[in-house]
Scaffold this active site. Structure first.
Site, PDB file in Angstrom:
ATOM      1  N   ASN A  63     -18.587  -1.961   2.641  1.00 39.52           N
ATOM      2  CA  ASN A  63     -18.230  -2.363   1.285  1.00 39.52           C
ATOM      3  C   ASN A  63     -17.068  -3.338   1.299  1.00 39.52           C
ATOM      4  O   ASN A  63     -16.265  -3.348   2.230  1.00 39.52           O
ATOM      5  CB  ASN A  63     -17.776  -1.141   0.469  1.00 39.52           C
ATOM      6  CG  ASN A  63     -18.864  -0.112   0.320  1.00 39.52           C
ATOM      7  OD1 ASN A  63     -19.972  -0.429  -0.074  1.00 39.52           O
ATOM      8  ND2 ASN A  63     -18.558   1.124   0.662  1.00 39.52           N
ATOM      9  N   HIS A  70      -0.889   0.207  -6.672  1.00 39.66           N
ATOM     10  CA  HIS A  70      -0.509   1.496  -7.255  1.00 39.66           C
ATOM     11  C   HIS A  70      -1.709   2.165  -7.916  1.00 39.66           C
ATOM     12  O   HIS A  70      -1.725   2.445  -9.099  1.00 39.66           O
ATOM     13  CB  HIS A  70       0.670   1.311  -8.220  1.00 39.66           C
ATOM     14  CG  HIS A  70       1.874   0.758  -7.519  1.00 39.66           C
ATOM     15  ND1 HIS A  70       2.914   1.549  -7.074  1.00 39.66           N
ATOM     16  CD2 HIS A  70       2.175  -0.500  -7.114  1.00 39.66           C
ATOM     17  CE1 HIS A  70       3.806   0.799  -6.448  1.00 39.66           C
ATOM     18  NE2 HIS A  70       3.387  -0.451  -6.469  1.00 39.66           N
ATOM     19  N   HIS A  74      -0.916   7.293  -4.079  1.00 35.66           N
ATOM     20  CA  HIS A  74      -0.251   6.108  -3.527  1.00 35.66           C
ATOM     21  C   HIS A  74       1.235   6.306  -3.307  1.00 35.66           C
ATOM     22  O   HIS A  74       1.841   7.264  -3.773  1.00 35.66           O
ATOM     23  CB  HIS A  74      -0.525   4.877  -4.400  1.00 35.66           C
ATOM     24  CG  HIS A  74       0.084   4.935  -5.773  1.00 35.66           C
ATOM     25  ND1 HIS A  74      -0.530   5.550  -6.828  1.00 35.66           N
ATOM     26  CD2 HIS A  74       1.243   4.430  -6.259  1.00 35.66           C
ATOM     27  CE1 HIS A  74       0.224   5.427  -7.907  1.00 35.66           C
ATOM     28  NE2 HIS A  74       1.314   4.761  -7.596  1.00 35.66           N
ATOM     29  N   HIS A  80       9.477  -1.806  -5.149  1.00 30.67           N
ATOM     30  CA  HIS A  80       8.677  -1.650  -6.367  1.00 30.67           C
ATOM     31  C   HIS A  80       9.557  -1.750  -7.616  1.00 30.67           C
ATOM     32  O   HIS A  80       9.114  -2.232  -8.645  1.00 30.67           O
ATOM     33  CB  HIS A  80       7.964  -0.288  -6.320  1.00 30.67           C
ATOM     34  CG  HIS A  80       7.105   0.008  -7.518  1.00 30.67           C
ATOM     35  ND1 HIS A  80       6.286  -0.928  -8.092  1.00 30.67           N
ATOM     36  CD2 HIS A  80       6.927   1.148  -8.239  1.00 30.67           C
ATOM     37  CE1 HIS A  80       5.631  -0.381  -9.121  1.00 30.67           C
ATOM     38  NE2 HIS A  80       6.022   0.875  -9.234  1.00 30.67           N
TER      39      HIS A  80
END
Lengths: 259, 413
Positions: A63, A70, A74, A80
């Site tokens: 795939n 996020h 996670h 961040h």
């Protein structure tokens, strides 16, 4: 030391040390953080077949996968949040690899969270936990167990017209855990490390604010925290090595002694 | 008098589903003037610019004065049925399966005589009203109706071949979160749809109007995130064989063009939702729809897209959105060609700014979501292919036809 490591490996193999998977399956159905629509949004998980033993590739299945940093279970790196933006080694590709393995203290607040979706972890609650289990050692994860991961997706995200209502830490306890206990990070079962209403706290989003400002980490959308002891579990959380990444979906496992 | 059609019974699983046949397809290039008229529900004939005579069928030169100036113009619809005939054993497979089939000769008040398919209530010697329709091949044909309304008029067997009437059909409205989607659900239900499946993406997110959708007979909420390949495929696995009409109500409107946006993440969302969502829906639902085009009263019949009229001409204030709509418009023509062997129509509704949240600061006139829903139903009932809903859409169409460059400059405001 070498023999200890081999002992650990054989203990895992024999089952004397259990490996608990704390990760939700990364799928398009899993709720993501919802921001007001005028902000940029986390891309949802998309899985597109390249081939499945068919004309597109007769012997193989694979795939293409896309997702935001996020989404799903996670990891949040210090970069961040604005408070951690100037710290050294603050992204998932530069953070020290040794920070990816650390013990955890699990604080069970599932009873309170069942009563109140806006339940907040406070310093007195953690102090009461310490009275039973001992002081939280430095460089430990603190994981907030709420059993939130057992809910259906609608109750899990619990969005109302005044925002999400999900449990989390209050500002004082986050500052205290970071400054007084030196935690390596804070983990939750909910969509964020912060409570659903944390945008209204002072400072807003205190878990993000204090953790990342001090170079610590966040883990969210964890499950199976009910299978962990209050102390003694070791968390392995190694995010994808995304260049200058602010976080990443990851496989979080816990090593738990069966005896 | 037409007998009212009855709700279809459940299918006999021992019988093979009949495959759709198509009526004859070849047309001269000039006669596609009729195709254009039929697509929009207009009745047009060629009229000589020199002598003013109407003519039929389509020709290169006027049969009265040999002038080459034959333009398609809107023509009066009234005529008289001169003679009729019933084809009982036609050689063409499509008509043989539908025989007996009535056709007739219509003497138009404006001059020409036209061979037309007949509504069952048309009587010899009586006045009729003509329309141009798209048949199951997507080609224009003339159709004669009784001049006045008759009982159960829309249930006529030959007329139903020319339309995609929602009556007794099962409809999938792909996005029920939007006001347009919810209005479409109500309008289709009121038009007699047996079941309306309403797609809801990310069902964990609450949305306005949810209460009203739930707990209504004949409305089924299903999980569908068109932008997610697996979600579309999974839903088609459940209900793909029961979707007779698909109304693509995907709606993803964001302001901005190129320079005032940073990066491509909004553009990706636009493409994800509108364009890739379209592809996912087509690949998931299209094959079964194409195969079920002759599957009885509730055969598959139509696919509806709601597109911005700015698919035709970019509006820089919503420039990237316009481009995503242009991509969908192009895709719709591909889908139309691919669904054509099944006799499944693809109808595009073009709208100007809609009276919804993302066009909040755009001054009126704006299209009411309910007007779009009503247009969907009326377009399906009349077998249309192109509809311009609201003043802005109609105006853009006319200005585009008049002078595309002028429109381009004027949209840059």
């Amino acid at each position: 030391m070498q023999s200890n490591l081999l002992e650990l490996a054989s203990a895992i193999s024999s089952g004397a040390v259990r490996v608990v998977d704390l990760t939700f399956t990364l799928s398009p159905d899993f709720p993501v953080i919802v921001l007001p629509p005028e902000f940029g949004q986390a891309a949802p998980v998309r899985i597109q077949e390249i081939s499945r033993y068919d004309g597109r590739g007769p012997a193989w299945y694979w795939n293409n996968v896309t997702f935001g940093e996020h989404t799903g279970t996670h990891f949040d790196a210090p970069i961040h949040w604005f408070t951690g933006k100037n710290l050294p080694n603050n992204a998932v590709d530069t953070m020290p690899a040794k920070d990816m393995i650390a013990p955890a203290c699990v604080i069970d607040c599932s009873a309170q969270a069942a009563q109140d979706p806006d339940f907040l972890l406070t310093v007195p609650i953690v102090e009461a936990w310490e009275a039973r289990h001992g002081r939280i050692p430095e460089r430990n994860w603190v994981l907030l167990r709420t059993d939130w991961s057992k809910k259906g997706w609608r109750d899990y995200s619990n969005l109302r017209d005044d925002g999400a209502h999900t449990p989390g830490p209050n500002p004082a306890v986050m500052k205290w855990l970071v400054e007084e206990r030196g935690v390596i990070g804070f983990g939750t079962e909910t969509i964020g490390t912060d409570a659903g209403q944390a945008g209204h706290f002072e400072p807003p989003y205190p878990a993000h604010h204090f953790l990342h400002g001090a170079g610590r980490y966040g883990l969210q959308c964890l499950c199976n925290l009910d299978q962990l002891p209050a102390t003694g579990a070791v968390i392995v959380a190694s995010p994808l090595k995304i260049q200058n990444g602010s976080g990443s979906p990851l496989r979080v496992i816990a090593l738990v002694s069966s005896t | 008098m037409i007998e009212q059609i009855k709700p279809p019974r459940r299918k006999n699983p021992l019988l093979r589903t009949r495959l759709p046949a198509s009526p004859p397809r070849p047309r001269s290039r000039i006669s596609h003037g009729f195709t254009r008229a039929a697509a929009e529900g207009r009745f047009m004939l060629q009229r000589c610019e020199a002598c003013g005579a109407f003519t039929y069928p389509a020709r290169e030169a006027c049969p009265s004065c040999l002038s080459a100036g034959l333009a398609f113009v809107d023509a009066p619809r009234r005529g008289v049925l001169l003679a009729e005939t019933t084809a009982r054993v036609p050689s063409d497979v499509y008509f043989r399966e539908r025989a007996p089939w009535r056709i007739g000769l219509i003497k138009m008040d404006c001059g020409p005589t036209i061979v037309a398919h007949l509504h069952a209530d048309c009587a010899e010697g009586a006045a009729v009203s003509m329309s141009l329709q798209l048949d199951k091949s997507g080609q224009a044909v003339a159709f004669a109706h009784p001049e006045a309304e008759t009982p159960n008029m829309a249930d006529d067997k030959q007329w139903r071949e020319m339309t995609a009437d929602p009556k007794f059909r099962r409809v999938l409205v792909t996005n029920g979160r939007s006001v347009i989607g919810q209005e479409a659900v109500a309008a289709l239900k009121a038009a007699g749809a047996k079941t309306v499946f309403v797609g809801i993406a990310e069902p964990w997110r609450p949305f306005a109007g949810e209460e009203r959708l739930r707990g209504q007979d004949g409305i089924e909420i299903v999980t569908l995130d068109a932008a997610d390949e697996k979600s579309a495929t999974d839903l088609a696995a459940d209900i793909g064989g029961k979707v007779d009409i698909l109304v693509n109500t995907t709606e993803y409107v964001r302001p901005g063009g190129l320079l005032d946006r940073r990066g491509t993440s909004i553009a990706r969302d636009e493409i994800d939702q509108a364009y890739l969502g379209f592809i996912n829906l087509a690949q998931a639902f299209g094959p079964a729809m194409r195969m079920r085009g002759a599957d009885g009263i509730n055969s598959s019949a139509a696919w509806v897209n709601i597109l911005s009229v700015y698919a035709l001409a970019n509006w820089p204030a919503f420039g990237a959105y316009s481009a995503s709509q242009a991509a969908c418009l192009s895709l719709s023509h591909c889908l139309r060609a691919e669904l054509r062997p099944g006799g499944v129509r693809v109808m595009n509704l073009f709208t100007g700014p809609v009276d919804t949240e993302w066009f909040q600061t755009v001054p009126p006139p704006k299209v009411a979501p309910r007007a779009i829903a009503q247009a969907i139903v009326s377009g399906l009932k009349n077998g249309l292919e192109e509809m311009y809903v609201g003043d802005v859409a109609e105006e853009i169409r006319q200005r585009l036809a008049a002078n595309p460059k002028a429109l381009e400059r004027e949209l840059d405001r």
